[in-house]
Design a protein around this motif. Structure first.
Motif, PDB file in Angstrom:
ATOM      1  N   VAL A 151       0.825  -1.220   0.000  1.00  0.00           N
ATOM      2  CA  VAL A 151       0.000   0.000   0.000  1.00  0.00           C
ATOM      3  C   VAL A 151       0.856   1.264   0.000  1.00  0.00           C
ATOM      4  CG1 VAL A 151      -1.959  -1.110   1.141  1.00  0.00           C
ATOM      5  CG2 VAL A 151      -0.209   0.009   2.540  1.00  0.00           C
ATOM      6  N   LEU A 152       2.183   1.129   0.022  1.00  0.00           N
ATOM      7  CA  LEU A 152       3.061   2.294   0.098  1.00  0.00           C
ATOM      8  C   LEU A 152       3.053   3.088  -1.206  1.00  0.00           C
ATOM      9  CD1 LEU A 152       6.363   1.207   1.907  1.00  0.00           C
ATOM     10  CD2 LEU A 152       4.573   2.722   2.769  1.00  0.00           C
ATOM     11  N   ASP A 153       3.087   4.413  -1.050  1.00  0.00           N
ATOM     12  CA  ASP A 153       3.294   5.303  -2.186  1.00  0.00           C
ATOM     13  C   ASP A 153       4.766   5.662  -2.347  1.00  0.00           C
ATOM     14  OD1 ASP A 153       0.528   6.042  -3.277  1.00  0.00           O
ATOM     15  OD2 ASP A 153       0.281   6.337  -1.118  1.00  0.00           O
ATOM     16  N   GLY A 154       5.597   5.261  -1.398  1.00  0.00           N
ATOM     17  CA  GLY A 154       7.019   5.517  -1.545  1.00  0.00           C
ATOM     18  C   GLY A 154       7.759   5.455  -0.217  1.00  0.00           C
ATOM     19  N   VAL A 155       9.076   5.299  -0.310  1.00  0.00           N
ATOM     20  CA  VAL A 155       9.977   5.399   0.836  1.00  0.00           C
ATOM     21  C   VAL A 155      10.738   6.710   0.687  1.00  0.00           C
ATOM     22  CG1 VAL A 155      11.916   4.356   2.066  1.00  0.00           C
ATOM     23  CG2 VAL A 155      10.181   2.895   0.977  1.00  0.00           C
ATOM     24  N   LEU A 156      10.681   7.545   1.711  1.00  0.00           N
ATOM     25  CA  LEU A 156      11.264   8.880   1.650  1.00  0.00           C
ATOM     26  C   LEU A 156      12.462   8.997   2.590  1.00  0.00           C
ATOM     27  CD1 LEU A 156       7.968  11.010   1.756  1.00  0.00           C
ATOM     28  CD2 LEU A 156       9.133  10.052  -0.236  1.00  0.00           C
ATOM     29  N   ASP A 157      13.397   9.834   2.196  1.00  0.00           N
ATOM     30  CA  ASP A 157      14.593  10.093   2.994  1.00  0.00           C
ATOM     31  C   ASP A 157      14.617  11.565   3.367  1.00  0.00           C
ATOM     32  OD1 ASP A 157      17.221   9.990   4.112  1.00  0.00           O
ATOM     33  OD2 ASP A 157      17.991  10.748   2.208  1.00  0.00           O
ATOM     34  N   MET A 158      14.678  11.852   4.665  1.00  0.00           N
ATOM     35  CA  MET A 158      14.769  13.229   5.143  1.00  0.00           C
ATOM     36  C   MET A 158      16.150  13.447   5.749  1.00  0.00           C
ATOM     37  SD  MET A 158      12.264  15.249   7.758  1.00  0.00           S
ATOM     38  CE  MET A 158      12.831  16.633   8.735  1.00  0.00           C
ATOM     39  N   THR A 159      16.812  14.500   5.312  1.00  0.00           N
ATOM     40  CA  THR A 159      18.115  14.873   5.853  1.00  0.00           C
ATOM     41  C   THR A 159      17.994  16.227   6.538  1.00  0.00           C
ATOM     42  OG1 THR A 159      19.269  13.666   4.110  1.00  0.00           O
ATOM     43  CG2 THR A 159      20.533  15.309   5.315  1.00  0.00           C
ATOM     44  N   VAL A 160      18.408  16.290   7.807  1.00  0.00           N
ATOM     45  CA  VAL A 160      18.349  17.516   8.608  1.00  0.00           C
ATOM     46  C   VAL A 160      19.771  17.942   8.948  1.00  0.00           C
ATOM     47  CG1 VAL A 160      17.430  18.617  10.682  1.00  0.00           C
ATOM     48  CG2 VAL A 160      16.202  16.705   9.648  1.00  0.00           C
ATOM     49  N   ALA A 161      20.088  19.195   8.678  1.00  0.00           N
ATOM     50  CA  ALA A 161      21.424  19.716   8.997  1.00  0.00           C
ATOM     51  C   ALA A 161      21.298  21.120   9.567  1.00  0.00           C
ATOM     52  CB  ALA A 161      22.319  19.716   7.758  1.00  0.00           C
ATOM     53  N   TYR A 162      21.920  21.361  10.709  1.00  0.00           N
ATOM     54  CA  TYR A 162      21.924  22.663  11.369  1.00  0.00           C
ATOM     55  C   TYR A 162      23.194  23.398  10.918  1.00  0.00           C
ATOM     56  CZ  TYR A 162      18.179  20.662  14.115  1.00  0.00           C
ATOM     57  OH  TYR A 162      16.990  20.083  14.487  1.00  0.00           O
ATOM     58  N   VAL A 163      23.021  24.352  10.039  1.00  0.00           N
ATOM     59  CA  VAL A 163      24.144  24.957   9.326  1.00  0.00           C
ATOM     60  C   VAL A 163      25.131  25.608  10.300  1.00  0.00           C
ATOM     61  CG1 VAL A 163      24.792  26.662   7.580  1.00  0.00           C
ATOM     62  CG2 VAL A 163      22.725  25.280   7.273  1.00  0.00           C
ATOM     63  N   ASN A 164      26.423  25.258  10.115  1.00  0.00           N
ATOM     64  CA  ASN A 164      27.522  25.799  10.933  1.00  0.00           C
ATOM     65  C   ASN A 164      27.405  25.435  12.414  1.00  0.00           C
ATOM     66  OD1 ASN A 164      28.648  27.016   8.656  1.00  0.00           O
ATOM     67  ND2 ASN A 164      27.503  28.915   8.967  1.00  0.00           N
ATOM     68  N   THR A 165      26.691  24.364  12.722  1.00  0.00           N
ATOM     69  CA  THR A 165      26.482  23.966  14.119  1.00  0.00           C
ATOM     70  C   THR A 165      26.748  22.475  14.268  1.00  0.00           C
ATOM     71  OG1 THR A 165      24.718  25.639  14.230  1.00  0.00           O
ATOM     72  CG2 THR A 165      24.901  24.106  16.081  1.00  0.00           C
TER      73      THR A 165
END
Length: 311
Positions: A218-232
């Motif tokens: 039933v999946l419409d997709g597998v997603l990848d989220m990348t979070v980056a705190y700039v200069n931290t």
């Protein structure tokens, strides 16, 4: 003086978040009690919709407070079509507690409201624990190796929790979020885990594999989220609330997962388990390069598109 003003800003943000949470509790409590007590889907389903409505507006209110107080710029690079009625598995790195709220901020309403794999102790938090239960979040116990050796049945208990939750999620639009590292990445934790990555902890593949297996048809997709705190390099939620983090980069993209990984016995098939772990580790290696480049103050990159050229 500058430090005092920053701490005052953070304190006002905390007060604001508490106020939004208490206001949200007013409609949340009766809707959750109806969902708990009602045995009939014709009553439980409307109660679930009310809980989702409260959760959406609570997340918008809390994020409004956070971003107004911190003045942090969140730059969102969405590389998937808007589909609020879809069903997705979303994997993400985990830097600090701000990740959870910022994910809600950037995903909703373009994608379905997120449900998270969360640790069992959070079940008992006032208000928040009730909301997590009413939203069918999978509560993960994460038993230690010693506990599993003493009682081998514990090895599959979290996976059984994932299966039960996925049975519920099959009937609703959902973004099932798994922070694959299992906890927030810090320098101390990376050293303790002997991590091969500069900015990330090694990913744990089991939860992601079980969720994809349970939902694959039933999946419409597998997603990848990348979070980056700039200069931290070592971001904290408090630093963000105090306005010490100027910019956060967040990207959501679709992953091309090999067809032979959509179905398999992660616990019982060593070959499948090895293939899935290699695939996820490859995703993590690419993600680590990006996060490390964006969070390193000595690097010039401030956006994903600049990473290759900043080298």
């Amino acid at each position: 003086m500058k430090t005092l003003l920053a701490n005052l800003r953070g304190g006002f943000a905390v007060i604001g978040m508490i106020a939004v949470t208490l206001i949200g509790f007013i409609p949340l409590l009766p809707a959750s009690l109806v969902k708990l007590a009602a045995p009939w889907p014709w009553l439980r389903d409307p109660a679930t919709r009310v809980v989702l409505w409260v959760a959406r507006w609570w997340a918008r209110g809390v994020n409004g407070v956070i971003l107004a107080a911190s003045q942090t710029h969140v730059i969102y690079d969405q590389q998937v079509p808007d589909n609020p009625d879809g069903r997705y598995v979303l994997i993400s790195n985990h830097q600090c507690w701000a990740d959870v709220m910022l994910l809600c901020h950037v995903v909703e309403p373009q994608l379905p409201f997120p449900r998270y794999f969360i640790k069992e102790p959070l079940r008992w938090l006032p208000v928040v624990g009730l909301a997590c239960w009413a939203l069918d979040f999978p509560f993960m116990k994460r038993h230690s190796r010693a506990e599993i050796e003493k009682d081998p049945s514990l090895r599959t208990r979290d996976m059984d929790t994932v299966r039960r939750s996925c049975e519920v999620f099959r009937d609703w639009p959902v973004s099932i979020v798994n922070y694959a590292e299992g906890t927030r990445s810090t320098a101390a934790k990376r050293a303790a885990a002997n991590s091969p990555y500069r900015a990330l902890l090694p990913p744990k593949a089991g939860g992601t594999a079980f969720t994809i297996n349970a939902m694959h048809d039933v999946l419409d997709g597998v997603l990848d989220m990348t979070v980056a705190y700039v200069n931290t390099p070592e971001p904290t939620f408090w630093d963000l609330l105090c306005g010490r983090i100027e910019r956060v980069m967040i990207r959501v993209r679709r992953l091309d997962i090999p067809g032979d990984l959509l179905e398999g016995d992660y616990m019982g098939d060593p070959e499948y388990r090895a293939r899935f772990k290699r695939w996820l580790e490859d995703v993590w290696a690419e993600k680590d390069i990006e996060v490390a480049a964006l969070q390193d103050p000595s690097q010039s990159a401030t956006r994903f598109s600049q990473i290759e050229s900043s080298g």
